[in-house]
Write an enzyme that holds these catalytic residues in place. Structure first.
Site, PDB file in Angstrom:
ATOM      1  N   GLU B 278       0.824  -1.203   0.000  1.00  0.00           N
ATOM      2  CA  GLU B 278       0.000   0.000   0.000  1.00  0.00           C
ATOM      3  C   GLU B 278       0.862   1.259   0.000  1.00  0.00           C
ATOM      4  O   GLU B 278       0.600   2.220  -0.724  1.00  0.00           O
ATOM      5  CB  GLU B 278      -0.926  -0.012   1.221  1.00  0.00           C
ATOM      6  CG  GLU B 278      -2.151   0.850   1.043  1.00  0.00           C
ATOM      7  CD  GLU B 278      -3.199   0.514   2.101  1.00  0.00           C
ATOM      8  OE1 GLU B 278      -4.028  -0.354   1.838  1.00  0.00           O
ATOM      9  OE2 GLU B 278      -3.152   1.117   3.193  1.00  0.00           O
ATOM     10  N   GLU B 281       2.202   1.724  -3.312  1.00  0.00           N
ATOM     11  CA  GLU B 281       1.151   2.266  -4.155  1.00  0.00           C
ATOM     12  C   GLU B 281       1.019   3.777  -3.949  1.00  0.00           C
ATOM     13  O   GLU B 281       0.881   4.547  -4.902  1.00  0.00           O
ATOM     14  CB  GLU B 281      -0.179   1.608  -3.750  1.00  0.00           C
ATOM     15  CG  GLU B 281      -0.996   1.066  -4.881  1.00  0.00           C
ATOM     16  CD  GLU B 281      -2.277   0.433  -4.335  1.00  0.00           C
ATOM     17  OE1 GLU B 281      -3.313   0.667  -4.954  1.00  0.00           O
ATOM     18  OE2 GLU B 281      -2.246  -0.261  -3.298  1.00  0.00           O
ATOM     19  N   CYS B 299      -8.329  -2.136   3.961  1.00  0.00           N
ATOM     20  CA  CYS B 299      -8.176  -3.331   4.790  1.00  0.00           C
ATOM     21  C   CYS B 299      -9.491  -3.799   5.370  1.00  0.00           C
ATOM     22  O   CYS B 299      -9.611  -4.923   5.821  1.00  0.00           O
ATOM     23  CB  CYS B 299      -7.251  -3.043   5.975  1.00  0.00           C
ATOM     24  SG  CYS B 299      -5.680  -2.421   5.446  1.00  0.00           S
ATOM     25  N   SER B 319      -6.972   1.600  -2.747  1.00  0.00           N
ATOM     26  CA  SER B 319      -5.743   0.803  -2.823  1.00  0.00           C
ATOM     27  C   SER B 319      -6.144  -0.595  -3.261  1.00  0.00           C
ATOM     28  O   SER B 319      -7.127  -1.147  -2.788  1.00  0.00           O
ATOM     29  CB  SER B 319      -5.089   0.743  -1.444  1.00  0.00           C
ATOM     30  OG  SER B 319      -4.223  -0.361  -1.398  1.00  0.00           O
ATOM     31  N   LYS B 358     -15.285 -10.042   7.934  1.00  0.00           N
ATOM     32  CA  LYS B 358     -14.172 -10.844   7.435  1.00  0.00           C
ATOM     33  C   LYS B 358     -14.656 -12.207   6.959  1.00  0.00           C
ATOM     34  O   LYS B 358     -14.038 -12.840   6.119  1.00  0.00           O
ATOM     35  CB  LYS B 358     -13.112 -11.005   8.531  1.00  0.00           C
ATOM     36  CG  LYS B 358     -12.300  -9.736   8.786  1.00  0.00           C
ATOM     37  CD  LYS B 358     -11.237  -9.512   7.722  1.00  0.00           C
ATOM     38  CE  LYS B 358     -10.536  -8.173   7.916  1.00  0.00           C
ATOM     39  NZ  LYS B 358      -9.692  -7.802   6.781  1.00  0.00           N
ATOM     40  N   GLU B 361     -15.494 -11.550   3.537  1.00  0.00           N
ATOM     41  CA  GLU B 361     -14.378 -11.173   2.676  1.00  0.00           C
ATOM     42  C   GLU B 361     -13.725 -12.381   2.004  1.00  0.00           C
ATOM     43  O   GLU B 361     -13.278 -12.303   0.859  1.00  0.00           O
ATOM     44  CB  GLU B 361     -13.326 -10.407   3.495  1.00  0.00           C
ATOM     45  CG  GLU B 361     -12.205  -9.839   2.647  1.00  0.00           C
ATOM     46  CD  GLU B 361     -11.088  -9.236   3.499  1.00  0.00           C
ATOM     47  OE1 GLU B 361     -10.792  -8.051   3.313  1.00  0.00           O
ATOM     48  OE2 GLU B 361     -10.528  -9.948   4.359  1.00  0.00           O
ATOM     49  N   GLU B 367     -10.327 -12.727  -6.707  1.00  0.00           N
ATOM     50  CA  GLU B 367      -8.956 -12.540  -6.228  1.00  0.00           C
ATOM     51  C   GLU B 367      -8.727 -13.247  -4.890  1.00  0.00           C
ATOM     52  O   GLU B 367      -7.583 -13.469  -4.504  1.00  0.00           O
ATOM     53  CB  GLU B 367      -8.617 -11.051  -6.093  1.00  0.00           C
ATOM     54  CG  GLU B 367      -8.556 -10.307  -7.412  1.00  0.00           C
ATOM     55  CD  GLU B 367      -9.938  -9.937  -7.934  1.00  0.00           C
ATOM     56  OE1 GLU B 367     -10.800  -9.579  -7.113  1.00  0.00           O
ATOM     57  OE2 GLU B 367     -10.155 -10.030  -9.162  1.00  0.00           O
ATOM     58  N   CYS B 509     -10.712  -1.784  14.363  1.00  0.00           N
ATOM     59  CA  CYS B 509     -10.985  -3.195  14.643  1.00  0.00           C
ATOM     60  C   CYS B 509     -11.102  -3.488  16.137  1.00  0.00           C
ATOM     61  O   CYS B 509     -11.772  -4.437  16.527  1.00  0.00           O
ATOM     62  CB  CYS B 509      -9.896  -4.074  14.054  1.00  0.00           C
ATOM     63  SG  CYS B 509      -9.599  -3.703  12.332  1.00  0.00           S
TER      64      CYS B 509
END
Lengths: 579, 581, 116, 297
Positions: B278, B281, B299, B319, B358, B361, B367, B509
């Protein structure tokens, strides 16, 4: 004897059927004296006088005699008709107990024509306020008048206005609460339909006083005619320069818009109403903050109901003192009631505060339907309570009603007779509150439902004495822990019927009897042999084949099978099925 | 400021304080089922009623502001009786299946019923059967257990600005349901799980995957790898009586081994990888002007979901680096598998996350299968892990701490602060600074991005360049930031930020939807403190300095943003216009 | 419509008018309409037209006597000012044919007499 | 607004393939697995066209469903296309031919159907119904525009929509989200809160029983019970023929006439249970018996 023809109107105001024979006597007497051509005798359906025997009205002199006996007739013809003299002992003087302030124009003017309203002193109060009064002086007059909110709680109107006026915010709102929801009450509808401008005038004055620029009328969608007429009236007022910019050529600008309710009684509660206009669920929010500080879209907002607003113009036109001269010490002015139920004249009435319930029921309402025994009068709708027969001489004001466990409410007044079961009545009102609970707070949402279940059990003969203490316990929780007025007052019908008619509850529980024969599951249906014409209709309509017998031997009801649906009772044309 | 009396105790208060808040300052706990410290009061439950001396009306302590000279009584026989009745009423509309409920032993209703010693049910049960909604596979709705306190809806609508949950109907029929009475998966829900974290009962809870994980652990053919997210280590202890914020990383490693995991890794390591990618990037975009600015961190899967549903126009700003969880999963089934010679199809990656999103996710897009397999197989929330540890009979409080497994277990301080709002930004800045200047940073802390303010706007200077950054947490706070960006874009003005960090949950989180219940700002602060001290105590505090990271790039990935890195560690975003808020 | 100003109200006498002309007035509020007042309203108008009698039929709101709806108020010179109640089509016709045309009061439907 | 097509077929593969084909051609598609579900969806969603299978749970289900749809006043104009694998030799109690009383469909296509041909047929019959969706779209848009910029508009707009459709159709409510920028959650919260709004199509005649106190005391409960018996439905329900919907309402405000019921706009006062059958029959051109049984479909 004058030239003009006379008319004699006759009506027996007791329940007896004396009118016809009295008329005959009049006709006979007149014929004897050769007056038949000049004097007409007419049977009236109602002369707004009750329980005064036979009443006779003589026109054009407008003389009213009451308690006229047959023997008086000759005298009346001789003395009054022929010689124009009064018979003092028969004279009735003050007959009309009503005083119309709010309803001053209802039934008189054409509500769709602003000129009619203007011709009846309409908008004079507004003109006076705008030219002579500062906002503080308006509040002063309102304070002198002693007007209290007619929507329920009876909060002094001037105080509400004063709170809002004191706020520094630039934007403020006036809301007219016309979401009349009490079952059996329609005062607001009548005013909006019959005299919409009086409400508008009240709102404009309120706007001027607190410094608001915009008002909303929140009307029940179920009142299409009221919506139509108020919308028309707003447009007319706007065209006349009574709404919009620079009202009557002054610096003051104010406008109105209509917003519709959508079938939620709880939206009569101020914070819920505001939520509804804002396009949300009509759930009340905790108060404080009060709407007069933090209301519609967070701005100071006055919410007054229709009747309160219709009082404003007369107060400012005639002065606060005038208004304060009417009514009782703490409750000033008049109150409109929708008098309904088991009363002869279901009607919309307006009486000065302090009038007794008995006066209303008997002298305005014409007594109880079918001459039955009155059991109680219910006021305040689902938030109110019953007032038993022995307390009917109470004069009506906010404090008295509250002391009796009821409230003024918006003005439903329902007469109940011996055929009405108090458990059933409590159940009816509670059902209403359960249906109308917004569901936000637990006491109201669940407590109401639980009370309803208990009442249902009692009315079905499945109750026990502990249920009464459960009812009282839940009632207390609702009264103390509900978020808004709807929940806090929802148990009132139960509490007040328990207070005045606990024995009826106990009868239902212990003896499984409903003395009013309303609770169908407690009734026993039987066929009275003597009256039965053996038509077999009952047998054919029984859904569970509980009726034995045939047209030869007659019919009996099998109590084991009977589900007490009441079908046999309803269909029998000979009243041969008894309860 | 003012003075009042609560149960005759003199109290000072600040203007605007409620009776409830003021009472707690003198150690008086007024019971309530609907008020949550994160949320504004609704007055729903009616349990917190108190009396004002001299009146017979009762007021709700949660939403009544205390006034000067007020004399308040919070407990007397009448008040207790009314509270008891209300609690019994609530209980009459709640199923009695506590033993098999997701919140057994941890339920606010259960606790209050126990506190009031309610031993029998005075009122008829009137519970309505309403079908469960398990459609998302992450969060389960069980509306029949709902007590209509409204917390979930408030958090979903007002705090998170997602509007997936709502009350439908009214009165006794009121029910909590997804927007438009559709299935939760078709609603705007971004699975952040804040509803479940705020629910006082078992009406909303995470989809439990512990049984699936047990099955994998018991399968001898499987090599089970576990990773723990940064914020788990400072919250898991709350399930075992530790104070919030206590860092239990090493005990966790030990407990996870006892549970049967073959390899124990740490998501903090893959957070370091995320930063490598990141930050690179960012440097590409900021220094080399390749790509648009601001760059926005990704994230947080709930945030990604939120963006894909409602803010698709900012996709180019995102990102493309995967989240640490996904990077770990991918590396386990490629790098680690290769290195250890394990057939990746026999590897199961289980992650312990503070988060319900999550769980979504791991199969979010193609991907997530870049390793040739689903890279992460199962996600357990902190709450599920606590239960598993208890199921396994592990005496967590006394277990000796252990170290993680080599290769992907050691982390830098930058990796650990990923778990708290501002942490990703701070970690990225540390490495970006190095990438831009090539120097070692003297002071690695960027204090301006820390703390619980909803939006933290600041700027830092890196070798003469002013870097405008903003950190937002709690999805409701994002709108402000995005509006500023959009406005600048529309008007062709200078962009207001170069770098944006967003975390969906308040506090990041550490306040995630899968963390132990009862989170408040106090607890958030404690947990954050735990992470910051973990960072402070770390020898290595920047991702690029982590020797294992260096090894990873040297042996496997090459450079950050290399083709291989792109293939394995980056993802794409797609607009999902069918969702309407 | 021209706009009113404060001045418009200054010249207004206390009681603006005392209307002594003849009229018939029908209560057209929800309760009245429910009881059939709109039909009565139309019948009255048509019958007057047919009989070529020039008496205006006016509309008003609820006078309160719901039990007697539909209500028709009749003011005709030389006759008592009467409110007829429970007026159906038949009675409406009688109001025109008898009360208005022939100055005869109708039995059984008088519910109130108004004072002048 | 896209045209809405309802696919009724128990063959999920066929449904899926056809759905994809139609959606790719810019139609909106909803599906149902059998005749009963199909009929409910027709009533609820009022699609612009229906594609229907013949043999589903039972052999003639398609034909029965078509008959039910065409017998219902509110749905009879929706064009029906039948796609079936059934051949003439299957022996049906009617001829396997379109446009006949036993099989009131516009056209019958044989499975497997050529996609081009299907699209042409669909376009043909949708076009025959005119541009109603477009017109509706414009009208509804105008209703919304009227309120768009006013404060406190949501409930007013919902009133407009309910007046326009007789209820608030689901897709219309969903679209409001886009038009007003108000979250769907809020819109549904509001619709479901207020009793005035309904999400299902109403019956042709609404019978409202006043449950105000005056009416209650004077026997509204008996009226209600009698109406339930006559119509064979419960409160809020609609008779199977769609002719009547029964509602309990709060005070209508005609306490002087208690007990009252209101059918559509007309109020009937001073009622007894025995009066109801006559009143109801005035609205029903069926015999009293068929009303009693509530069965027409």
């Amino acid at each position: 004897m004058q030239n003009q023809k006379k008319i004699i109107l006759v009506k027996d105001t007791n329940m007896d059927k004396e009118t016809s024979s009295m008329i005959d006597k009049f006709l006979f007497g007149l014929r004897e004296r050769g007056l038949s051509e000049d004097v007409k005798v007419i049977r009236a359906a109602d002369l707004n006088i009750y329980n005064k025997g036979v009443v006779v009205k003589i026109w054009p002199e407008n003389i009213t005699y009451a308690n006229v006996k047959k023997d008086d007739i000759d005298l009346i013809i001789h003395r009054t008709v022929e010689n124009g003299k009064n018979i003092d002992e028969l004279l009735v003087s003050e007959t009309n107990k009503q005083l119309r302030i709010v309803l001053r124009n209802c039934g008189i003017i054409d509500p769709e024509k602003i000129d009619d309203y203007l011709d009846n002193e309409g908008y004079c109060a507004l003109a006076k306020v705008l030219s002579e009064y500062s906002p503080d002086e308006v509040i002063e007059q309102m304070k002198i008048s002693g007007l209290r909110g007619r929507g329920g709680g009876g909060f002094p109107t001037w105080m509400k206005w004063n709170f809002a006026k004191a706020q520094k915010e630039e934007t403020k709102y006036i809301i007219c609460n016309a979401d009349e929801g009490d079952p059996g009450a329609y005062m607001d509808r009548s005013v909006l339909e019959g005299d919409p401008h009086s409400v508008i005038e009240g709102m404009i004055i309120a706007g001027y006083t607190v410094g608001a620029q915009k008002g909303y009328l929140y009307i029940r969608a179920e009142y299409p005619l009221a919506i139509k007429r108020i919308t028309l009236a707003i447009n007319q007022a706007r065209e006349k320069g009574l709404l919009g910019d620079n009202i009557l050529g002054t610096d003051f600008s104010f406008d109105l818009d209509v917003r519709l309710g959508a079938g939620a009684f709880v939206c009569g509660e101020e914070t819920a109403l505001i939520a509804s206009i804002e396009g949300k669920r009509g759930c009340p929010s905790p108060r404080p903050p009060y709407p007069s500080v933090n209301g519609l879209w967070g701005k100071p907002t006055i919410i007054n109901n229709v009747e309160t607003l219709a009082n404003i113009a007369p107060i400012l036109h005639n002065g606060g003192d005038w208004f304060a001269s009417i009514g009782t010490e703490k409750s000033k002015g008049t109150k409109v009631f929708a008098l309904t139920g088991k009363v002869n004249n279901s009607s919309l009435i307006e009486v000065p505060m302090g009038t007794t319930l008995r006066d209303i029921v008997y002298n305005i309402g014409g007594g109880v339907l079918n001459n039955k025994k009155i059991k109680a009068v219910q006021t305040g709708g689902p938030s109110g309570g019953v007032i038993p027969e022995n307390l009917l001489d109470t004069s009506i004001d906010y404090e008295n009603l509250q002391r009796l466990g009821s409230i003024m409410g918006s003005g439903g007044m329902i007469v109940m007779d011996e055929d009405d079961c108090m458990v059933d009545i409590a159940k009816f009102y509670l059902q209403f509150c359960v249906d109308e609970s917004c569901g936000k707070c637990a006491p109201c949402r669940i407590g109401g439902k639980q009370m309803l279940n208990i009442l249902s059990n009692i009315s079905e003969g499945k109750g026990d004495l502990e249920d009464i203490s459960s009812l009282k316990r839940i009632s207390q929780a609702l009264q103390k822990a509900s978020l808004c007025g709807l929940g806090q007052t929802a148990p009132n019908p139960v509490v007040s019927t328990l207070k005045h008619f606990e024995e009826e509850y106990i009868e239902h529980i212990n003896e499984k009897i409903c003395r009013a024969k309303k609770c169908s599951l407690l009734s026993i249906y039987e066929i009275i042999e003597e009256k039965c014409k053996r038509c077999s209709l009952c047998q054919r309509s029984c859904p569970v084949e509980a009726i034995n017998g045939n047209r030869e031997v007659g019919f009996t009801i099998d109590q084991e099978k009977c589900i007490k649906c009441g079908k046999c009772f309803e269909v029998c044309k000979f009243e041969a099925v008894s309860l | 400021m003012g003075k009042a009396y609560i149960n005759k105790i003199e109290v000072d208060f600040n203007d605007g304080d409620t009776i409830l808040e003021t009472a707690s300052s003198v150690q008086i706990k007024i019971p309530t089922l609907c008020k949550h410290p994160d949320l504004s009061p609704t007055g729903g439950c009616g349990i917190c009623v108190v009396k004002i001396e001299g009146t017979n009306k009762m007021l709700r302590a949660c939403c009544t502001k205390i006034e000067d000279g007020m004399k308040i009584i919070t407990h007397d026989p009448e008040i207790v009786e009314i509270r008891r009745t209300v609690i019994e009423l609530i209980l009459s509309d709640h199923p009695n299946d506590c033993l098999i409920c997701g919140r057994n032993n941890n339920c606010e209703l259960q606790t209050i019923v126990a506190d009031f010693g309610i031993r029998e049910e005075s009122f008829e049960k009137i519970v309505k059967e309403i079908p469960q909604d398990k459609s998302t596979g992450t969060i389960k709705l069980e509306p029949s257990k709902c007590i209509k306190c409204g917390r979930c809806i408030e958090v979903c609508q007002d705090i998170q600005n997602v509007w997936a949950l709502s009350f439908l109907e009214r009165g006794i029929n009121t029910r909590m349901a997804p927007a438009g009475d559709i299935q939760l998966k078709d609603s705007p829900c971004v699975r952040c799980g804040q509803c479940s974290a705020h629910c006082p009962t078992g009406a909303i809870f995470e989809h439990d995957h512990t049984r699936e994980v047990w099955a994998e652990l018991q399968n001898p053919d499987m090599h089970c790898i576990v990773q723990i997210a940064p914020s788990v280590r400072v919250a898991v202890g709350e399930g075992f009586g530790y104070a919030p914020g206590e860092n239990l990383t090493n005990k966790l490693y030990a407990a996870l081994r006892r549970l049967g995991f073959n390899t124990v890794f740490d998501t903090n390591f893959s957070a370091d990888v995320t930063i490598m990618e990141e930050a690179s990037e960012f440097v590409e975009r900021f220094v080399h002007k390749k790509g648009v600015l601001p760059l926005i961190t990704t994230c947080c899967p709930a945030w990604v979901d939120f963006m894909e549903k409602f803010h698709t126009d900012i996709i180019p700003h995102f990102s493309s680096a995967k989240s640490p969880q996904e990077i770990m999963g991918t590396l386990c089934k490629t790098y680690y598998a290769e290195k250890k010679g394990i057939d990746p199809s026999k590897i199961r990656v289980i992650s312990i996350m503070p988060c319900t999103a999550k769980k979504y996710e791991i199969s979010r897009s193609n991907e997530m299968f870049a390793s040739g397999y689903q890279s992460t197989d199962f996600v357990l929330t902190t709450r599920e892990l606590i239960r598993m540890i208890k199921q396994a009979g592990i005496d967590f409080n006394f277990i000796e701490g252990e170290e993680p497994d080599n290769l992907m277990g050691d982390y830098s301080g930058a990796g650990t602060i990923f778990g708290v709002t501002g942490g990703v930004m701070e970690a990225a800045l540390r490495t970006a600074h190095h990438f831009i200047t090539g120097n070692k940073l003297e002071k690695v802390e960027f204090e301006n991005v820390r703390g619980l303010d909803g939006v933290k706007e600041t700027s830092v200077e890196i070798s003469g360049n002013i870097l405008k950054i903003v950190v937002a947490h709690g999805l409701g706070n994002v709108e402000y930031v995005l509006n500023k960006v959009k406005e600048a874009k529309d008007k062709g003005k200078e962009i207001p930020y170069h770098f944006i960090e967003v975390m969906a949950c308040s506090g990041g989180c550490i306040g995630g939807g899968g963390q132990p219940y009862g989170v408040t700002d106090e607890i958030r602060k404690a947990r954050a403190k735990g992470l910051y001290s973990d960072d402070k105590n770390s020898e290595v505090r920047c991702s690029h300095e982590n020797p294992f990271i260096k090894q990873l790039y040297k042996e496997f990935l090459g450079e950050p943003l290399s083709e291989k890195a792109h293939h394995l560690l980056h993802t794409k975003y797609v607009p999902r216009p069918e969702y309407k808020k | 419509m021209s706009k009113l100003t404060l001045d418009s109200f200054k010249n207004k006498s206390k009681k603006a008018k005392k209307n002594n002309t003849n009229f018939i007035k029908v209560g057209l509020s929800t309760c009245g309409i429910a009881a059939g007042a709109d039909t009565v309203f139309n019948v009255l108008k048509e019958e007057l037209k047919k009989k070529e009698i020039n008496v205006p039929v006016l509309r008003c709101g609820c006078a309160g006597m719901c039990y007697a709806e539909p209500l028709v108020e009749v003011k005709i010179e030389g006759m008592p000012w009467i409110i007829y109640g429970k007026v159906n089509e038949d009675v409406a016709l009688k109001i025109i044919r008898k009360h208005v045309a022939r100055k005869q009061v109708i039995n059984d439907y008088i519910f109130s007499i108004k004072d002048e | 607004m896209k045209y809405l097509i309802l696919l009724i077929d128990d063959d999920s593969d066929f449904v899926e393939a056809t759905r994809l084909l139609l959606e790719a051609n810019d139609y909106k598609v909803i599906t149902a697995k059998n005749g009963q579900e199909g009929f409910q969806k027709v009533k609820k969603e009022s699609p612009n066209l229906i594609i229907l299978d013949m043999m589903m749970t039972y052999k003639t289900e398609g034909a029965e469903t078509a008959k039910a749809i065409t017998a219902d006043a509110s749905t009879k104009d929706i064009p029906l296309i039948m796609i079936t694998g059934a051949r003439k030799e299957f022996s049906f109690p009617f001829e396997l031919k379109a446009n006949q009383p036993g099989l009131p469909v516009k056209v019958i296509l044989e499975k497997p159907v050529d996609p081009e041909h299907l699209l042409k047929t669909v376009a043909l019959y949708i076009a025959k119904r005119g541009d109603e969706p477009v017109k509706k779209q414009v009208e509804v848009k105008n209703l919304i525009n009227k309120w768009q910029d006013k404060e406190g508009n949501l409930i007013m707009i919902l009133h407009e929509l309910q007046n326009y459709y007789g209820y608030i159709p689901r897709d219309v409510a969903f679209n409001l989200t886009r038009d007003l920028g108000i979250p769907l959650a809020r819109i549904y919260e509001v619709i479901s809160f207020y009793h005035y709004f309904q999400l299902e199509p109403p019956g042709k005649h609404i019978i409202s029983v006043c449950m105000g106190t005056a009416c209650y005391l004077k026997g509204a409960t008996q009226l209600f019970k009698e109406l339930k018996d006559i119509l064979n439905i419960e409160e809020g329900e609609i008779t199977k023929d769609g002719l009547f919907q029964l509602k309990g309402v709060r005070c209508i405000g005609c306490c002087g006439l208690a007990p009252v019921i209101m059918i559509d706009e007309k109020v009937y006062g001073n009622l007894k249970a025995g009066d109801l059958m006559d009143i109801i029959s005035q609205y029903s051109n069926k015999s009293e018996k068929s009303v009693k049984e509530g069965v027409v479909v």
